[in-house]
Design a protein around this motif. Sequence first.
Motif: not given
Length: 566
Positions: A282-298
Motif C-alpha cells: 500500500q505504497e500510496d496508502c496514508t494510514p494516519i492523518a492529523v487534524l491540522f491547524s498549523g498551531g502548536l498542538d497539531s
Amino acid sequence: MCGIALIVSGIRIDLSTLVPDSPSSLPLIPLGFASKFSLDDLKSALRQRGPDSLGSKKVRLIVRSSQGNFPIEEANQEEDLVISVLERSGEFGEQEYSTCLRNFAREEVTTTTESFKLGKDGHCSDGELQFIGATLQLRGRSRVMQPFLDSSGNVLVFNGEIFGGIEVAHDDNDSEVLLQTLVNCCSCHSNGHLNECSASGEDQNSVLEVLSLIKGPWAIIYWQENSRTLWFGRDAFGRRSLLVHWPDEVDSRFLLSSVSPFSSADQSSGIKCLVMADDSTQEDCTPIAVLFSGGLDSMILAALLDQSIDPNYGVDLLNVSFDGQSAPDRISAKAGVEELKRIAPSRRWKLVEIDADLSKLTMEMKHVMELIYPANTYMDLNIGTALWLAASGDGWTCACTRGFSDENQRVKYKSQARIVLVGSGADEQCAGYGRHRTKYRCGSWIGLHEEMKLDMQRIWKRNMGRDDRIIADNGKEARFPFLDEDVIKTLLEIPLWEVANLDEPSGVGDKKILREVARLLGLQEASILPKRAIQFGSRIARESNRKNFGSNRAANQASAGSVVID
C-alpha cells in the motif's frame, strides 16, 4: 473500534440504588428519546461509521421451573442466540431473580430485578439482551466480527484500543485478548456488592480490576454469564462515546449505544485503506492523518508522528476553512507544512484543504446536530461541524511539487486514513485557555490548579464523547495522544510552574512545556504561536454569528457560544 450497542428488554431494573436524583445525574450521557429507536435504527447509525463488519447476538433469559420442562435445544435455533437459564423451584406465579448491573464509569452498582410470570408449562422467556457490535479493524492478522462469544456464554462488545496494561501481541486482536482475560475474572457478588473471590485457592481479578489496567481509549459492554452480571462503561476521560437510556415511563427498555440512532442515514464511507499486521505493501496508502491547524498542538503531533511511523508512509494534514485561503487556520497550516518539510524533508506531507460554505450546509448541519446530541449549544454545533468536515478528509491538495500555488493548481483529494490524531487535552493540562490566565491572576497557583483539575474532570462530558461520535461518523478512529495515560501521569508529576508561566504573555507562558517540546523538535515558528480554537481559526464561529445573530457584535452580547439551539 467502531461502535457498540445494547438493547435490554423484558427486565425490570430498579434504579433507586443507582440514581440518587434523576437519570441525568449519571456520568454516562443520556441517549435521548428511546421510544423512537429500533434495532434497525441502531444498526443503521453504526453502519454510517463505515465498519468492516457489523453483527448482533441475543442473550435470552429463560426461567425453568422444576415442575416444568423447557426444551432448550428447540429454543436455540437462531445462530446468534444465547440461552441463559435461571433455575427455580416452587409454585407457579411471579418469580424474581436479582443480578448485578455494574456501571464502572462511576463505579456504582444496582440490582436488576428479573421479573417473570411462569405459565402452566413451567417456563417463560421474557428477558432479552440484544448486543450489537460494529468493527473498524485496525489490529490483528485475521478478520473478526463482534459481538464476541466464548464457550461459557460470556458476550463482549468492545470499542477501543489497548495500548498497554494488558499484553496484546503485535498480530493479535485486542478485543479477543480482552475477552480471554475477562473469562478468568471472579464472579463473586452479593446484593450488588463485589466480594473477594474465595472459591479458588488462587487470587482472581474482578472485571473492574482488569478494565482498570487498560491504557488507551475504550468503551465496553460485557455479559458475565456465570454471575448474570452486565458490565458497561468507558475510560475515565470518555475518549470513546457511550450513551445511555435508563428505563422510564415512556420506554421501559435499557439502552446503551456509541451513537444516537437519530443519525441513521444508511451511508458507508467505503474507506478500505487498512494497515494490519500482515501488510507488506500500500505504497500510496496514508494510514494516519492529523487534524491540522498549523498551531502548536497539531504541529507537535505531526512531528512526533514523523518519528513514530515508517518513513515510506505519507501523512495527511486535514485543515478546514470557512473563509477560503483567508482563514487564520489555513494561513498557519500552510506555514506549518513548510516548517514540517524543513525538519522532515523525506516525509510525504499532504495538506488537505477542506473548504466549506456555511450557507450551503443545511442538511449537513442537521446531521451534525444529531451526532453531537445531547450537546446542543451553538458552540458545540460550530466545533462539531468543523470537526466533521475536517475528519471527512474530502477536499483539495496542491498538485505542485514545491510550496503552494494558486487555487487553479489544486486537485480533488479524499484522505483514506482510518486513524486521525487530535490535539484534545493539551489546553486542559497545560493551561492553554484564557480562563486559566484569569484564574491564575485571581487565585494564584491554587486557583489555576483547581480550574485545570475541573477541566480534566469534565472533559468527558464537554468534549470527548461529542468529538468521538463526530469523527467516527466518517469511518475514522480518533486518537488523542495528549490524553494518553503516561502523558497525563508525566504532566502531573511536573510542578505546575514548569508546565505554564502565566506571568508571561500569550504565546510564551501558556503551555510553556509544550513550547519547549516544539523547540526540541525543531519547530521554532510553531513554538511561539498563540492559542486559537478551531471555531475561530476556521472562521465558522464568525459565519455562524452572522447567520444566526446578525453580526459578531450581537452574538457576543448574547454570549452566543453558550446559547441553546431551539
